[in-house]
Enzyme design. Structure first.
Site, mmCIF file in Angstrom:
data_model
loop_
_atom_site.group_PDB
_atom_site.id
_atom_site.type_symbol
_atom_site.label_atom_id
_atom_site.label_comp_id
_atom_site.label_asym_id
_atom_site.label_seq_id
_atom_site.Cartn_x
_atom_site.Cartn_y
_atom_site.Cartn_z
ATOM 1 N N ASP A 51 -11.212 -12.368 0.430
ATOM 2 C CA ASP A 51 -10.189 -13.214 1.053
ATOM 3 C C ASP A 51 -9.156 -13.685 0.026
ATOM 4 O O ASP A 51 -9.420 -13.666 -1.177
ATOM 5 C CB ASP A 51 -10.861 -14.439 1.697
ATOM 6 C CG ASP A 51 -11.855 -14.019 2.768
ATOM 7 O OD1 ASP A 51 -11.846 -12.838 3.141
ATOM 8 O OD2 ASP A 51 -12.631 -14.877 3.220
ATOM 9 N N ASP A 58 -9.371 -3.053 -0.628
ATOM 10 C CA ASP A 58 -10.611 -3.519 0.012
ATOM 11 C C ASP A 58 -11.033 -4.786 -0.722
ATOM 12 O O ASP A 58 -11.950 -4.789 -1.537
ATOM 13 C CB ASP A 58 -11.676 -2.415 -0.122
ATOM 14 C CG ASP A 58 -12.997 -2.823 0.492
ATOM 15 O OD1 ASP A 58 -13.088 -3.911 1.074
ATOM 16 O OD2 ASP A 58 -13.961 -2.042 0.359
ATOM 17 N N GLN A 74 -17.169 -15.060 -9.446
ATOM 18 C CA GLN A 74 -17.566 -15.588 -8.139
ATOM 19 C C GLN A 74 -19.082 -15.844 -8.062
ATOM 20 O O GLN A 74 -19.847 -15.326 -8.864
ATOM 21 C CB GLN A 74 -17.127 -14.627 -7.031
ATOM 22 C CG GLN A 74 -17.483 -13.162 -7.272
ATOM 23 C CD GLN A 74 -16.467 -12.177 -6.710
ATOM 24 O OE1 GLN A 74 -15.655 -12.525 -5.869
ATOM 25 N NE2 GLN A 74 -16.512 -10.926 -7.166
ATOM 26 N N ASP A 106 -18.731 -2.946 -3.523
ATOM 27 C CA ASP A 106 -20.009 -2.513 -2.934
ATOM 28 C C ASP A 106 -20.092 -0.993 -2.837
ATOM 29 O O ASP A 106 -21.179 -0.436 -2.668
ATOM 30 C CB ASP A 106 -20.209 -3.154 -1.544
ATOM 31 C CG ASP A 106 -19.002 -2.957 -0.645
ATOM 32 O OD1 ASP A 106 -18.652 -1.807 -0.361
ATOM 33 O OD2 ASP A 106 -18.393 -3.969 -0.234
ATOM 34 N N HIS A 148 -16.065 0.022 6.704
ATOM 35 C CA HIS A 148 -15.738 1.058 5.713
ATOM 36 C C HIS A 148 -15.091 2.291 6.343
ATOM 37 O O HIS A 148 -14.180 2.886 5.774
ATOM 38 C CB HIS A 148 -16.985 1.423 4.899
ATOM 39 C CG HIS A 148 -17.450 0.284 4.048
ATOM 40 N ND1 HIS A 148 -18.738 -0.206 4.063
ATOM 41 C CD2 HIS A 148 -16.757 -0.502 3.188
ATOM 42 C CE1 HIS A 148 -18.814 -1.233 3.230
ATOM 43 N NE2 HIS A 148 -17.638 -1.429 2.693
ATOM 44 N N ASP A 165 -8.886 -5.839 -13.342
ATOM 45 C CA ASP A 165 -8.084 -6.556 -12.347
ATOM 46 C C ASP A 165 -7.146 -5.571 -11.646
ATOM 47 O O ASP A 165 -6.319 -4.923 -12.292
ATOM 48 C CB ASP A 165 -7.292 -7.652 -13.071
ATOM 49 C CG ASP A 165 -6.476 -8.479 -12.098
ATOM 50 O OD1 ASP A 165 -6.581 -8.256 -10.869
ATOM 51 O OD2 ASP A 165 -5.728 -9.358 -12.573
ATOM 52 N N GLY A 166 -7.287 -5.494 -10.336
ATOM 53 C CA GLY A 166 -6.464 -4.571 -9.555
ATOM 54 C C GLY A 166 -4.980 -4.882 -9.634
ATOM 55 O O GLY A 166 -4.137 -3.990 -9.495
ATOM 56 N N PRO A 225 -10.392 -14.604 -7.021
ATOM 57 C CA PRO A 225 -9.765 -13.490 -7.746
ATOM 58 C C PRO A 225 -8.888 -12.597 -6.878
ATOM 59 O O PRO A 225 -8.056 -11.851 -7.375
ATOM 60 C CB PRO A 225 -10.962 -12.706 -8.300
ATOM 61 C CG PRO A 225 -12.139 -13.101 -7.471
ATOM 62 C CD PRO A 225 -11.861 -14.502 -7.019
HETATM 63 N N1 SAM Z 1 -15.166 -5.871 2.978
HETATM 64 C C1 SAM Z 1 -15.021 -7.074 2.303
HETATM 65 C C2 SAM Z 1 -14.414 -8.196 3.083
HETATM 66 O O1 SAM Z 1 -13.378 -8.037 3.726
HETATM 67 O O2 SAM Z 1 -15.016 -9.264 3.049
HETATM 68 C C3 SAM Z 1 -14.536 -6.906 0.929
HETATM 69 C C4 SAM Z 1 -15.671 -6.337 0.156
HETATM 70 S S1 SAM Z 1 -15.479 -5.999 -1.510
HETATM 71 C C5 SAM Z 1 -17.080 -6.526 -2.062
HETATM 72 C C6 SAM Z 1 -14.348 -7.182 -2.171
HETATM 73 C C7 SAM Z 1 -14.219 -7.013 -3.670
HETATM 74 O O3 SAM Z 1 -12.906 -7.373 -4.093
HETATM 75 C C8 SAM Z 1 -15.193 -7.842 -4.502
HETATM 76 O O4 SAM Z 1 -16.142 -7.003 -5.076
HETATM 77 C C9 SAM Z 1 -14.291 -8.513 -5.558
HETATM 78 O O5 SAM Z 1 -14.862 -8.495 -6.836
HETATM 79 C C10 SAM Z 1 -13.040 -7.645 -5.482
HETATM 80 N N2 SAM Z 1 -11.825 -8.276 -5.992
HETATM 81 C C11 SAM Z 1 -11.368 -9.528 -5.754
HETATM 82 N N3 SAM Z 1 -10.229 -9.731 -6.449
HETATM 83 C C12 SAM Z 1 -9.958 -8.585 -7.121
HETATM 84 C C13 SAM Z 1 -8.912 -8.184 -7.998
HETATM 85 N N4 SAM Z 1 -7.923 -9.015 -8.341
HETATM 86 N N5 SAM Z 1 -8.954 -6.916 -8.500
HETATM 87 C C14 SAM Z 1 -9.951 -6.067 -8.171
HETATM 88 N N6 SAM Z 1 -10.962 -6.407 -7.349
HETATM 89 C C15 SAM Z 1 -10.965 -7.640 -6.831
#
Ligand code: SAM
Length: 282
Positions: A160, A157, A31, A86, A62, A139-140, A164
């Protein structure tokens, strides 16, 4: 000259924040990442043009994503956070002494490293290398596939449902999450605004309802996010937040969460009930 960062919240609405300084601007494998000093919200993290968190309002998000499921569970020993790079959700989770193991899996190691550098207060549990916290880069979706009967609470968490994070909003992922939870486990995911993102909220609610015996939605006021009204979808195998009674004492201070919020967050306005349950919900 004034500088701004703009999030296109919908095709018809932008959030435009004046910033005094861009501290970081770059690209990871997953990203675009911007970190800036905004005049209204303090330091902000922006991923793919979407505001993720800010120093000033981060507690609203949070505390709600973490404490509501964690206090619903009487003994949340094993906690999994998907996303949350974060570190804010992990910071709140380790405040629960019952949480013996908190595992955080974010796909983007760069978000984790930059958060430690630019958001030390949010990333504090990662920076302090809290011994109850394990941070993994991965990857979650793949991680969840491998897990079975392991977790008391799973918190998604995520960003959108584009990029990813897209696969974190599918029936298959919710099935894997159900399997990853213990027999009385609880799952929570951030699911955007019930005012603006009606289609997504309804689709997720129906998908989770098809898998979990108890599915509930709760809301919180998150100033930085579209409409300020944010929601979280919860799937629970045993504990129903609508009949929650305090099961242990909160031993740490909070800025948003309290025992009243634990209950009132699930009290929904009629337009949200109607979205979820149809006319009958009113
Ligand atoms: N609070 C935030 C919001 O609602 O906008 C979300 C914050 S947190 C920074 C979101 C995180 O999800 C990002 O760091 C991103 O790298 C992670 N993410 C996105 N897709 C993912 C996946 N498939 N597996 C694990 N983490 C993922």
């Amino acid at each position: 000259m004034k500088q701004y960062i703009t999030e296109h919240q919908s095709p018809y609405l932008d959030l435009c924040a004046e910033v005094s300084e861009i501290l970081y601007e770059g690209k990871s494998d997953f990203q675009d990442i911007v970190i800036a000093e905004s005049k209204e919200y303090g330091r902000v993290l922006v991923l793919d043009g979407v505001f993720q968190t800010s120093d000033r309002d981060e507690f609203t998000y949070h505390e709600n994503i973490a404490h509501i499921p964690l206090f619903l569970h009487p003994q949340p020993k094993n906690v999994l956070i998907i996303g949350g790079g974060d570190g804010g959700t992990a910071r709140e989770a380790v405040r629960h002494p019952e949480a013996e193991h908190v595992t955080m899996v974010d796909i983007d190691g760069k978000v984790i490293e930059l958060s430690k550098q630019y958001f030390p207060r949010i990333a504090s549990a990662m920076l302090e290398q809290n011994p109850r916290l394990t941070v993994k880069v991965g990857d979650g979706i793949a991680f969840m596939k491998e897990a079975e009967n392991l977790y008391d609470v799973v918190i998604v968490d995520c960003s959108d449902p584009v990029g990813p994070g897209e696969g974190l909003f599918t029936r298959e992922f919710y099935k894997d999450t159900y399997k990853a939870l213990k027999a009385d486990g609880i799952f929570v995911q951030q699911t955007e605004s019930p005012f603006m993102h009606r289609k997504l909220v309804k689709e997720v609610f129906d998908a989770v309802s098809a898998i979990f015996p108890i599915t509930r939605l709760y809301t919180a006021f998150i100033p930085l996010y579209p409409t300020g009204m944010h929601c979280f979808t919860m799937g629970s195998k045993k504990y129903d937040p609508l009949t929650w009674e305090p099961n242990r004492k909160r031993i740490f201070p909070t800025q948003y969460y309290n025992e009243g919020i634990q209950k009132s967050a699930f009290v929904l306005p009629n337009f949200v009930k109607e979205l979820l349950y149809g006319e009958a919900g009113k």
